[in-house]
Structure formats: structure tokens, C-alpha cells
Write an enzyme that holds these catalytic residues in place. Structure first.
Site, PDB file in Angstrom:
ATOM      1  N   LYS A 279      -0.996   5.091  -0.554  1.00 21.00           N
ATOM      2  CA  LYS A 279      -1.920   4.948   0.582  1.00 21.00           C
ATOM      3  C   LYS A 279      -1.259   5.545   1.819  1.00 21.00           C
ATOM      4  CE  LYS A 279      -5.234   2.737   1.355  1.00 21.00           C
ATOM      5  NZ  LYS A 279      -5.495   1.290   1.338  1.00 21.00           N
ATOM      6  N   HIS A 280      -1.927   6.488   2.451  1.00 18.84           N
ATOM      7  CA  HIS A 280      -1.464   7.085   3.700  1.00 18.84           C
ATOM      8  C   HIS A 280      -0.020   7.579   3.599  1.00 18.84           C
ATOM      9  CE1 HIS A 280      -5.186   6.262   5.757  1.00 18.84           C
ATOM     10  NE2 HIS A 280      -5.135   5.008   5.322  1.00 18.84           N
TER      11      HIS A 280
END
Length: 401
Positions: A78-79
Site C-alpha cells: 500500500k502506497h
């Protein structure tokens, strides 16, 4: 013509993207050096800029894990940082219950992803997945039941691809990576119109990084070696400063992007506490109403562990369970956390103060690998000796930006 324009003219547009990190950042595209082919193929969906940032970093992580430990590996990104990473180690009955794994018919690759996803399921909500091996039907079925934004793997069984293509109404991004692709030695990054260049971080993480043990306790079991290598490779692809805790062949807590190293240790440590408390009999004994969905159950258990529910949050919680179980007290938590042992910890740089060791000890850490090289190394080693820990100095810094 400025430097950026010269570099761009030497690159060939390959894929046009809808936009960059944000909708206002247009145009956006993928470029490659002339004469070099893209290392991936889009089999389904339309991946975006952030999807590609996650996918290409995540693939490097699982490829390196596979090479280091010779086990199928998976990560949940994530990110541009992993929310979880794991290799294929057997799941015990308690973890199957914690991760809501309702089948024993899982391939080793599927087990790796169940572990990677299950470590921090709230952060993994809407993840980008990377798999070290070709995606089989078993793994695809697990992915099919998860809220995810895409997957990258070196191949897909026909049945697996059919399952994945049905996600998101047929729009689920599926990337096939060329496992033999090797990037150039030099990588570039453009910041505010200024182009930076560096040799890519191609240091190989292996057992040799654990050979320089600096503590009195020198006993490093095979299980700890696997956990230390897993967490070290994970922090190598985590935005710095970064610290990771590992147990059972998986990351159980990651602290990323903090300016203070001890804040990384604390942040990751809080995730470890939540992970371990999900095993508590009170948490496992929670009974939910039939209509409550899997992610809602996960969120409700974490809210229950964290406590301090008031107003609408408490009403939503009470409406999801069959009966009010009463609070998970501070004494309940303290007694349960005292049972956590044998945890490994890896840091992407040295520990400047002993407070990092003190924080780690509160989360059951027994094995540590750090870079070493601080002016207070003696103080840090003495702290590890106080707790009977095993600590190795790798001599390798792993900052990632």
C-alpha cells in the site's frame, strides 16, 4: 534544451496512464530507454500510476525473498510500502481462525499470501499483491475474496486468470512480470526539475548478513534466521526510516516513514500488539451476527482490542456482535502480551539509543539485526545483553526513498 528534456527525449513512451499520483497530475505515462522492452504485460484491467509504483517495488521484494529462502513468497503493498510480507510456512489452527482461513486446501503460495494479508488486514484493505511464483487457482481464490487493487506475478494458471478477471466487474488489474528481467545498474529520479542518479540498491540479503553477532547470546535458530531475512528484505522496500518485526516466516508489524527511529519501533510494535491480541480467547470468542461481513468482523475485532469506544463507534460495535462481551482490560492485554516470545526485529539503519531495544523487549523480541556503526553501539549491545537477546550487525544500511 535542459537536462530533463534530454533524458525524456532518450526515453520512449510505452503506456499512457489516466493520471499520476493525483487526478490533476496529467499527463502521466510509462517510459523506457530506447531498445529496452517493458518487463511486464497487462493481462487485465487498467493499472494506474500508484499501482505501478506498488507493483514494481512489491515484485522486487518477493523475488528477493524467493531467492534468499527458496520458499514461495507474497507481499501486500500500500502506497509504496509493504503492509505485510511472508513466505510459505504452515499455518497453525489458531492462525487459521485469526485469519479466517476457512479451508485447509491451500497451496504454499496461497498460504504465503494469507500470512502477508493477515498480518495487518486493515492496512492491507485495497492492497496491490505481488507473488513470487505463478499464481495458481488456490491463490486466486484467496485473492478473489479480498478487497484488492491488483496483482503482479510471473505467470497465471488458466483457472486462476479466469477467477481474477472477474474481480471488480472485470476491471481488476493483473500484471505478468518477466521473472528474468534485470533493470539497469543506474536509476534516476526527477525532483523539482532536478534529475538525481544513483546505483540501484542491488545488495543481496542473505544469511551472511547475520554472521557478525555482537551480543553474549550467540544462539540463532533456523526459525529466527528465516524471520530476520524476511523482515530485512521487507524493510529494504519500505519507506525509511523503517523497522519490521517478524515471526513464523512473516512480518507481523512494520513502521515506515518516521523521522525518529524509536517512533518506527513503537509504531511497528503497536501493530505487533494488535496482531498478537487477535489470538486472545476473548477476541477469538466474539460472536457476530450472520449478516456481518468479513472485513467488518476484522475491523470490529481491532476496535475491541483498542477499546475506548464511545458514541456512534460503540453503538456500531454493539450492533455487530451477538452479545456484549465486556472490555478487554489492560490487565488482560498485559498478561497476554507477556506470552509473546521469539520475535525477530530488523532495522534499515543503526539504533542510536538503547530506547529502541527497550521498546522491542516489550513486544517479545529475542533476535535483532541492525546496521551497526552508531557512536552508542556499546550502549545498545549492553541493553540487548540485559534482555538476553541475540543481535547481529549487518554493516549494510537499507534506506529506501
Amino acid at each position: 534544451m535542459n537536462k530533463s528534456e534530454k533524458i525524456l527525449r532518450a526515453l520512449i513512451p510505452q503506456v499512457a496512464l489516466k493520471y499520476g499520483c493525483n487526478p490533476n497530475q496529467k499527463p502521466a505515462s510509462i517510459l523506457m530507454d530506447e531498445g529496452r522492452a517493458l518487463p511486464f504485460e497487462v493481462l487485465n484491467g487498467t493499472p494506474g500510476y500508484i499501482n505501478f509504483c506498488d507493483a514494481l517495488n512489491a515484485w522486487q521484494l518477493v523475488k528477493e525473498l524467493r531467492a534468499a529462502l527458496n520458499l514461495p513468497a507474497a507481499t501486500s503493498f500500500k502506497h509504496v510500502s509493504p503492509a505485510g510480507a511472508a513466505v510459505a510456512m504452515p499455518l497453525d489452527d489458531t492462525l487459521k481462525q485469526v485469519y479466517e482461513c476457512d479451508t485447509d486446501d491451500l497451496s504454499p503460495l496461497a498460504v504465503a499470501y494469507v500470512r502477508a494479508r493477515g498480518a495487518d488486514p486493515m492496512c492491507s484493505f485495497g492492497d496491490f499483491i505481488a507473488l513470487s511464483d505463478p499464481c495458481d487457482e488456490s491463490t486466486a481464490r484467496v485473492i478473489g475474496g479480498a478487497v484488492s487493487d491488483g496483482v503482479i506475478a510471473p505467470g497465471y494458471e488458466p483457472q486462476a486468470l479466469e477467477i481474477l478477471r472477474k474481480k471488480k466487474g472485470g476491471a481488476y488489474p493483473v500484471l505478468r512480470i518477466n521473472p528474468d528481467y534485470e533493470p539497469p545498474d543506474i536509476e534516476y529520479k526527477d525532483v523539482f526539475g532536478v534529475t538525481l542518479a544513483q546505483r540501484r540498491n542491488d545488495v543481496a540479503i542473505s544469511r551472511s548478513l547475520l554472521s557478525h553477532i555482537v551480543t553474549k547470546n550467540q544462539a540463532l535458530p533456523e526459525s529466527a534466521i528465516i524471520d530476520l531475512i524476511t523482515t530485512t528484505i521487507a524493510v529494504k522496500y519500505t519507506q525509511s526510516n523503517s523497522v519490521g518485526y517478524g515471526l513464523g516466516g512473516q512480518v507481523i508489524g512494520l513502521g515506515a516513514g518516521q523521522q525518529s527511529r524509536v517512533d518506527c519501533v513503537k509504531l511497528a510494535g503497536r501493530k505487533v500488539e494488535t496482531w498478537w491480541l487477535r489470538r486472545h480467547p476473548k477476541v477469538l470468542g466474539l460472536k457476530f451476527k450472520p449478516e456481518v461481513k468479513r472485513q467488518e468482523r476484522i475491523n470490529a475485532r481491532v476496535r475491541y482490542i483498542e477499546g475506548d469506544m464511545t458514541g456512534p463507534e460503540k453503538r456500531a460495535w454493539l450492533e455487530s456482535v451477538v452479545a456484549d462481551p465486556g472490555p478487554l482490560s489492560l490487565d488482560d492485554k498485559a498478561q497476554w502480551m507477556a506470552t509473546l516470545k521469539g520475535v525477530s526485529l530488523s532495522s534499515d539503519a543503526f539504533f542510536p539509543f538503547r530506547d529502541n531495544i527497550d521498546q522491542a523487549a516489550r513486544r517479545g523480541v529475542q533476535y535483532i539485526v541492525v546496521t551497526g556503526g552508531s557512536t552508542r553501539d556499546d550502549e545498545v549491545i549492553a541493553a540487548a545483553d540485559e534482555y538476553g537477546m541475540v543481535m547481529a550487525f549487518s554493516g549494510v544500511r537499507l534506506f529506501h526513498h
